[in-house]
Scaffold this motif. Structure first.
Motif, short mmCIF file in Angstrom:
data_model
loop_
_atom_site.label_atom_id
_atom_site.label_comp_id
_atom_site.label_asym_id
_atom_site.label_seq_id
_atom_site.Cartn_x
_atom_site.Cartn_y
_atom_site.Cartn_z
N LEU A 283 0.92 -1.15 0.09
CA LEU A 283 -0.10 0.11 0.05
C LEU A 283 1.01 1.33 -0.13
O LEU A 283 0.61 2.43 -0.61
CB LEU A 283 -0.94 0.15 1.14
N LEU A 284 1.84 1.14 0.82
CA LEU A 284 2.76 2.52 0.95
C LEU A 284 3.53 2.49 -0.47
O LEU A 284 3.86 3.81 -0.89
CB LEU A 284 3.73 2.21 1.99
N GLU A 285 3.78 1.48 -0.92
CA GLU A 285 4.39 1.59 -2.46
C GLU A 285 3.53 2.08 -3.38
O GLU A 285 4.10 3.13 -4.25
CB GLU A 285 5.11 0.25 -2.71
N GLN A 286 2.13 1.98 -3.38
CA GLN A 286 1.40 2.29 -4.32
C GLN A 286 1.07 3.70 -4.02
O GLN A 286 0.87 4.39 -5.01
CB GLN A 286 -0.05 1.38 -4.13
N LEU A 287 1.02 4.32 -2.52
CA LEU A 287 0.73 5.53 -2.14
C LEU A 287 1.95 6.37 -2.91
O LEU A 287 1.76 7.47 -3.26
CB LEU A 287 0.84 5.75 -0.93
N ALA A 288 3.25 5.95 -2.55
CA ALA A 288 4.27 6.60 -3.08
C ALA A 288 4.31 6.82 -4.66
O ALA A 288 4.57 8.20 -5.20
CB ALA A 288 5.66 6.12 -2.72
N ALA A 289 3.70 5.86 -5.54
CA ALA A 289 3.76 6.05 -6.91
C ALA A 289 2.52 7.06 -7.19
O ALA A 289 3.09 7.94 -8.10
CB ALA A 289 3.41 4.53 -7.47
N ARG A 290 1.40 6.98 -6.71
CA ARG A 290 0.57 7.99 -6.84
C ARG A 290 0.89 9.16 -6.48
O ARG A 290 0.50 10.40 -7.24
CB ARG A 290 -0.79 7.58 -6.01
N ALA A 291 1.56 9.40 -5.32
CA ALA A 291 1.96 11.06 -5.00
C ALA A 291 2.90 11.43 -5.88
O ALA A 291 2.95 12.72 -6.43
CB ALA A 291 2.65 10.89 -3.66
N ALA A 292 4.00 10.54 -6.40
CA ALA A 292 4.89 10.99 -7.37
C ALA A 292 4.07 11.52 -8.94
O ALA A 292 4.19 12.59 -9.34
CB ALA A 292 5.88 9.83 -7.81
N ASP A 293 3.30 10.70 -9.12
CA ASP A 293 2.41 10.87 -10.54
C ASP A 293 1.61 12.29 -10.24
O ASP A 293 1.70 12.97 -11.05
CB ASP A 293 1.53 9.50 -10.79
N SER A 294 0.74 12.21 -9.11
CA SER A 294 0.35 13.51 -9.00
C SER A 294 1.16 14.74 -8.89
O SER A 294 0.56 15.99 -9.17
CB SER A 294 -0.15 13.50 -7.46
N ALA A 295 2.21 14.76 -8.43
CA ALA A 295 3.23 15.76 -8.59
C ALA A 295 4.00 16.01 -9.82
O ALA A 295 4.80 16.71 -9.95
CB ALA A 295 4.31 15.60 -7.42
N GLY A 296 3.96 15.04 -10.80
CA GLY A 296 4.50 15.24 -12.16
C GLY A 296 6.15 14.59 -12.00
O GLY A 296 6.85 14.85 -12.92
N SER B 11 8.64 11.25 -11.34
CA SER B 11 8.83 9.68 -11.48
C SER B 11 9.00 9.29 -9.85
O SER B 11 9.53 10.01 -9.27
CB SER B 11 10.21 9.35 -12.16
N MET B 12 8.91 8.22 -9.70
CA MET B 12 9.28 7.44 -8.42
C MET B 12 10.76 8.00 -7.96
O MET B 12 10.87 8.43 -6.76
CB MET B 12 9.07 6.09 -8.38
N GLU B 13 11.67 7.79 -8.66
CA GLU B 13 13.04 8.02 -8.27
C GLU B 13 13.17 9.56 -8.15
O GLU B 13 13.82 9.85 -7.17
CB GLU B 13 13.91 7.77 -9.54
N GLU B 14 12.40 10.44 -8.94
CA GLU B 14 12.60 11.99 -8.61
C GLU B 14 11.90 12.21 -7.09
O GLU B 14 12.84 13.19 -6.46
CB GLU B 14 11.92 12.56 -9.78
N LEU B 15 10.83 11.51 -7.02
CA LEU B 15 10.21 11.80 -5.63
C LEU B 15 11.23 11.44 -4.54
O LEU B 15 11.17 12.02 -3.67
CB LEU B 15 8.82 11.24 -5.69
#
Length: 132
Positions: A78-91, A93-97
């Motif tokens: 769930l936390l991995e999915q949350l981080a992916a969604r947060a990264a996507d929402s901010a424009g 990539s996961m690595e950038e976030l």
């Protein structure tokens, strides 16, 4: 006393009408649910989880994950999915976030704690949290 406390708050935090919500109450909000055979898990999550997912989305994510990986870690998932969604929402990539320093990452997602309790024959508990 309420007016004095309210006056101490900064602009956007100040409550305009002290006679109506939003306000803090000491009365707990409780809901009871008797566990049945159709219940498969319980998810306890801090508000940061629900900033990005609805209740139904959380249930669907945990259900699909535990169906594929019965002994996996649904809280971590769930936390991995949350981080992916947060990264996507901010424009980002996961690595950038994840490359943003922890204190500054708070602008993109809250600290989150999740506990998933799996019911039934595979009784176990999974815990995960993010630190920003």
């Amino acid at each position: 006393m309420q007016k004095y406390m309210n006056d101490a708050l900064m602009g956007i935090l100040r409550v305009r009408n002290l006679l109506s919500p939003p306000y803090v109450s000491v009365q707990p909000s409780l809901t009871a649910h008797e566990i049945s055979n159709s219940d498969h898990f319980v998810v306890l999550g801090s508000d940061g989880l629900f900033d990005f997912f609805t209740n139904d989305e959380v249930v669907n994510l945990v259900h699909s994950y535990t169906s594929r990986y019965p002994y996996g870690d649904p809280a971590k998932f769930l936390l991995e999915q949350l981080a992916a969604r947060a990264a996507d929402s901010a424009g980002f990539s996961m690595e950038e976030l994840m490359s943003i320093p922890a204190g500054r990452r708070r602008k993109y997602h809250d600290d989150v704690t999740v506990i998933v309790i799996v019911l039934g024959t595979n009784k176990r508990t999974s815990k995960a949290s993010t630190c920003i």
